[in-house]
Design an enzyme around this catalytic site. Structure first.
Site, PDB file in Angstrom:
ATOM      1  N   GLU A 203      -4.613  -4.239   1.985  1.00 33.45           N
ATOM      2  CA  GLU A 203      -5.082  -3.349   3.050  1.00 33.45           C
ATOM      3  C   GLU A 203      -5.066  -4.061   4.398  1.00 33.45           C
ATOM      4  O   GLU A 203      -5.578  -5.172   4.518  1.00 33.45           O
ATOM      5  CB  GLU A 203      -6.523  -2.889   2.741  1.00 33.45           C
TER       6      GLU A 203
ATOM      7  N   ASP B   2      -3.608  -3.929  -6.804  1.00 36.58           N
ATOM      8  CA  ASP B   2      -4.367  -4.161  -5.567  1.00 36.58           C
ATOM      9  C   ASP B   2      -4.918  -5.576  -5.532  1.00 36.58           C
ATOM     10  O   ASP B   2      -5.448  -6.072  -6.532  1.00 36.58           O
ATOM     11  CB  ASP B   2      -5.582  -3.210  -5.517  1.00 36.58           C
TER      12      ASP B   2
ATOM     13  N   GLU C 290      -3.493   6.302   3.934  1.00 33.93           N
ATOM     14  CA  GLU C 290      -4.607   7.044   3.334  1.00 33.93           C
ATOM     15  C   GLU C 290      -5.386   7.809   4.395  1.00 33.93           C
ATOM     16  O   GLU C 290      -5.795   7.245   5.421  1.00 33.93           O
ATOM     17  CB  GLU C 290      -5.542   6.057   2.596  1.00 33.93           C
TER      18      GLU C 290
ATOM     19  N   LYS D 257      -0.644  -4.939  -3.626  1.00 43.28           N
ATOM     20  CA  LYS D 257      -0.928  -4.086  -2.459  1.00 43.28           C
ATOM     21  C   LYS D 257      -2.080  -4.711  -1.675  1.00 43.28           C
ATOM     22  O   LYS D 257      -3.049  -5.204  -2.276  1.00 43.28           O
ATOM     23  CB  LYS D 257      -1.289  -2.656  -2.896  1.00 43.28           C
TER      24      LYS D 257
ATOM     25  N   ASP E 179      -7.974  -0.912  -6.745  1.00 38.54           N
ATOM     26  CA  ASP E 179      -9.346  -1.441  -6.819  1.00 38.54           C
ATOM     27  C   ASP E 179     -10.354  -0.287  -6.812  1.00 38.54           C
ATOM     28  O   ASP E 179     -11.567  -0.506  -6.862  1.00 38.54           O
ATOM     29  CB  ASP E 179      -9.629  -2.501  -5.739  1.00 38.54           C
ATOM     30  N   SER E 180      -9.822   0.972  -6.789  1.00 36.78           N
ATOM     31  CA  SER E 180     -10.675   2.132  -7.058  1.00 36.78           C
ATOM     32  C   SER E 180     -11.245   2.033  -8.475  1.00 36.78           C
ATOM     33  O   SER E 180     -12.144   2.798  -8.839  1.00 36.78           O
ATOM     34  CB  SER E 180      -9.890   3.432  -6.892  1.00 36.78           C
TER      35      SER E 180
END
Ligand code: KIV
Length: 273
Positions: free
Chosen positions: A124, A92, A191, A122, A53-54
């Site tokens: 978070e 993501d 990260e 993925k 999602d960057s």
């Protein structure tokens, strides 16, 4: 032409990543968001391609990853899977599509898998989202965890500084990592955490730990493609190694093209019908 040739040309699977960890073979992971770059990255021999999602930052120009929608991520993931033959493609799950309600999380993950052809998602977070992780896994969808600096929580953290330097946060990260492994995640991204902490987590877990700004003790590394290729040229964190200066190369090439058009050098007699 790529300077790397994979020893094994078969499609990369979550099982293959587990074998790589067991054999001590490092895992290479890089982000991609579109067909053409994904094809090149795959042909270069990448093990895992992350549709991060960057994309919010490097493709759209948002300040944070929060505005990305499920439709946005599915679009980018579809572009990527269209170009990939060998790498495992992980997508993501964007902010707001999995926190709080595990049934919604499952519905979001199912949409990603059905509509984009990605092979894993993925997410978070640790304990706070473990119900969602379990629910998604129960549908046979592989889940990669993400701990440490979790950019979707930037408004809670307030900065993008290194996480888990204090003992209490490091202990929570370790316990979250164990929880994610026990739940059945196939890998975890760590990260921006201290290298010693990341190495301890990687040594304790049997699933691969992929680091970004987490040191050399991880089982693999991930970077954002625009950062390592020098497209995002003002972004220079300590952990980043730049493998090309494409930003500069693109500006030079485009400047040369403009000059050639303005001076009527382009097109010449061989470049017309
Ligand atoms: O969105 C992303 O690119 C990521 C990587 C930084 C791991 O989550």
């Amino acid at each position: 032409m790529s300077t790397y040739t994979p020893q094994d040309n078969r499609k990369v699977t979550t099982r293959r990543l587990a074998e790589m960890k067991a054999a001590g073979e490092k895992i290479a992971m890089l982000t991609a968001y579109d067909y053409s770059m994904a094809r090149l990255i795959d042909e270069a021999g990448m093990d895992v391609i992350l549709v991060g999602d960057s994309a919010a930052n490097v493709m759209v120009g948002y300040q944070t990853t929060l505005p990305m929608t499920l439709d946005n991520m599915i679009y980018h993931a579809k572009c990527v899977t269209n170009g990939v033959k060998r790498a495992l493609v992980v997508c993501d799950m964007p902010f707001g599509t999995y926190q709080g309600n595990s049934l919604e999380a499952l519905a979001s993950a199912v949409r990603i898998m059905k509509e984009s052809n990605a092979e894993a998602v993925k997410i978070e977070g640790g304990e706070e989202i473990i119900d969602s992780v379990r629910r998604i896994l129960s549908a046979g969808i592989p889940v990669m965890g993400h701990l440490g600096l979790t950019p979707q929580s930037i408004n809670k953290f307030g900065t993008y500084n290194v996480r888990a330097k204090e003992a209490a946060e490091a202990a929570k990260l370790k316990s979250d990592a164990r929880l994610l492994e026990e739940a059945g995640c196939f890998a975890i991204v760590l990260e921006k955490v201290p290298a010693t902490l990341a190495a301890e987590v990687a040594a304790e877990l049997t699933i691969p730990v992929i680091g970004i700004g987490a040191g050399g003790g991880c089982d693999g590394q991930v970077l954002v493609m625009h950062d390592m290729l020098g497209i995002n040229s003002n972004f220079k964190p300590k952990f980043l190694r730049r493998y090309a200066e494409l930003g500069e190369a693109i500006e030079n090439a485009v400047g040369n093209y403009i000059n050639d058009v303005k001076s009527s050098d382009f097109p010449n007699e061989n470049e017309q019908y």
